[in-house]
Design a protein around this motif. Structure first.
Motif, PDB file in Angstrom:
ATOM      1  N   THR A  46       0.853  -1.189   0.000  1.00 25.89           N
ATOM      2  CA  THR A  46       0.000   0.000   0.000  1.00 25.89           C
ATOM      3  C   THR A  46       0.889   1.238   0.000  1.00 25.89           C
ATOM      4  OG1 THR A  46      -1.714  -1.191   1.205  1.00 25.89           O
ATOM      5  CG2 THR A  46      -1.857   1.215   1.194  1.00 25.89           C
ATOM      6  N   PHE A  47       0.619   2.143  -0.953  1.00 23.46           N
ATOM      7  CA  PHE A  47       1.421   3.343  -1.137  1.00 23.46           C
ATOM      8  C   PHE A  47       0.661   4.572  -0.659  1.00 23.46           C
ATOM      9  CE2 PHE A  47       2.872   0.072  -3.951  1.00 23.46           C
ATOM     10  CZ  PHE A  47       4.247   0.141  -3.822  1.00 23.46           C
ATOM     11  N   ASN A  48       1.349   5.694  -0.531  1.00 20.02           N
ATOM     12  CA  ASN A  48       0.725   6.913  -0.020  1.00 20.02           C
ATOM     13  C   ASN A  48      -0.052   7.675  -1.096  1.00 20.02           C
ATOM     14  OD1 ASN A  48       3.097   7.702  -1.363  1.00 20.02           O
ATOM     15  ND2 ASN A  48       3.249   9.565  -0.153  1.00 20.02           N
ATOM     16  N   THR A  49       0.025   7.232  -2.342  1.00 19.98           N
ATOM     17  CA  THR A  49      -0.738   7.847  -3.431  1.00 19.98           C
ATOM     18  C   THR A  49      -1.309   6.751  -4.322  1.00 19.98           C
ATOM     19  OG1 THR A  49       1.145   7.954  -4.953  1.00 19.98           O
ATOM     20  CG2 THR A  49       0.783   9.871  -3.521  1.00 19.98           C
ATOM     21  N   ARG A  50      -2.238   7.145  -5.172  1.00 13.15           N
ATOM     22  CA  ARG A  50      -2.781   6.213  -6.157  1.00 13.15           C
ATOM     23  C   ARG A  50      -1.648   5.772  -7.080  1.00 13.15           C
ATOM     24  NH1 ARG A  50      -4.071   6.999 -11.126  1.00 13.15           N
ATOM     25  NH2 ARG A  50      -3.937   9.255 -10.980  1.00 13.15           N
ATOM     26  N   ILE A  51      -1.680   4.517  -7.544  1.00 11.72           N
ATOM     27  CA  ILE A  51      -0.655   4.026  -8.457  1.00 11.72           C
ATOM     28  C   ILE A  51      -1.301   3.641  -9.780  1.00 11.72           C
ATOM     29  CG2 ILE A  51       0.986   3.339  -6.689  1.00 11.72           C
ATOM     30  CD1 ILE A  51      -0.026   0.480  -6.936  1.00 11.72           C
ATOM     31  N   ASP A  75      -5.599  -1.713  -6.812  1.00 10.01           N
ATOM     32  CA  ASP A  75      -6.826  -1.108  -6.310  1.00 10.01           C
ATOM     33  C   ASP A  75      -6.465   0.240  -5.698  1.00 10.01           C
ATOM     34  OD1 ASP A  75      -9.375  -0.597  -5.385  1.00 10.01           O
ATOM     35  OD2 ASP A  75      -9.196  -1.911  -3.639  1.00 10.01           O
ATOM     36  N   ASP A  76      -6.535   1.290  -6.520  1.00 14.34           N
ATOM     37  CA  ASP A  76      -6.233   2.657  -6.112  1.00 14.34           C
ATOM     38  C   ASP A  76      -4.778   2.799  -5.668  1.00 14.34           C
ATOM     39  OD1 ASP A  76      -6.951   5.373  -5.752  1.00 14.34           O
ATOM     40  OD2 ASP A  76      -7.223   5.022  -3.608  1.00 14.34           O
ATOM     41  N   ASP A  77      -4.477   2.607  -4.378  1.00 11.59           N
ATOM     42  CA  ASP A  77      -3.119   2.776  -3.863  1.00 11.59           C
ATOM     43  C   ASP A  77      -2.483   1.458  -3.423  1.00 11.59           C
ATOM     44  OD1 ASP A  77      -4.695   2.267  -1.649  1.00 11.59           O
ATOM     45  OD2 ASP A  77      -3.859   3.865  -0.425  1.00 11.59           O
ATOM     46  N   THR A  78      -3.153   0.327  -3.708  1.00  4.91           N
ATOM     47  CA  THR A  78      -2.682  -0.973  -3.229  1.00  4.91           C
ATOM     48  C   THR A  78      -2.419  -1.923  -4.382  1.00  4.91           C
ATOM     49  OG1 THR A  78      -3.919  -0.667  -1.179  1.00  4.91           O
ATOM     50  CG2 THR A  78      -3.194  -2.896  -1.687  1.00  4.91           C
TER      51      THR A  78
END
Length: 186
Positions: A46-51, A75-78
């Motif tokens: 899980t990242f701090n921004t959308r990927i 899924d968005d940032d994950t």
């Protein structure tokens, strides 16, 4: 002169990127440096921004042997992937190659260890009586890899904090010089 100084200050303020502009890992399963004692069925990052959709990761064993990961999804940032079979005891590395919301490509990795008790018992039964099973503490290359990944994450966070601080200091310096210049002209 005041208009030029004001314009310069506005440019400096708006040219600074926020410290969290680049995507960075916020959490993972397994966590960096963790020792897993239960079978692992999924890896999630899980990242701090959308990927972006082009983002991916790989899983490899100590020595560089790649381990199969199925159904890698975003899924968005994950970023998630399933592991189709139980991992053997040993050291593993999850390496990712993502494109963050800021369009920067980020490549990094974390290390973890798998130490399933039933695999330890099997190895202990197979080992001669004079041979001791390995301790929980990482050794050699595995320990170096974990330390290097931690150092890289710390350096990245420090550089993201340092840029806005330097920008702010420069802005204050420009304003002080401008004020002093204006006072000398009076």
């Amino acid at each position: 002169m005041k208009k030029i100084l004001f314009l310069l200050a506005v440019i400096l303020i708006f040219s600074q990127q926020p410290a969290s502009a680049h995507s960075k890992l916020e959490s993972s399963n397994p966590e960096a440096g963790a020792t897993e004692t239960e079978p692992l069925k999924e890896i999630s990052l899980t990242f701090n921004t959308r990927i972006e959709e082009s983002s991916t990761f790989t899983l490899s064993r100590e020595g560089g042997e790649e381990v199969q990961v199925d159904n890698i999804t975003i899924d968005d940032d994950t970023l998630r992937g399933t592991i189709p079979q139980d991992l053997e005891n040993g050291a593993y590395t999850v390496s990712w190659d993502i494109v963050g919301a800021d369009t920067h490509v980020i490549k990094d990795s974390i290390n973890f260890t798998v130490q399933l008790p039933d695999q330890l018992e099997e190895k202990t039964e197979e080992a001669p009586a004079d041979e001791e099973p390995k301790a929980d503490e990482p050794e050699g290359e595995e320990k170096k890899d974990t330390e290097t990944a931690s150092e890289n994450n710390t350096e990245s966070q420090n550089s993201q904090i340092l840029l806005p601080v330097i920008g702010g200091i420069l802005l204050v310096a420009v304003i002080v010089i401008a004020v002093i210049s204006m006072r000398k002209k009076r």
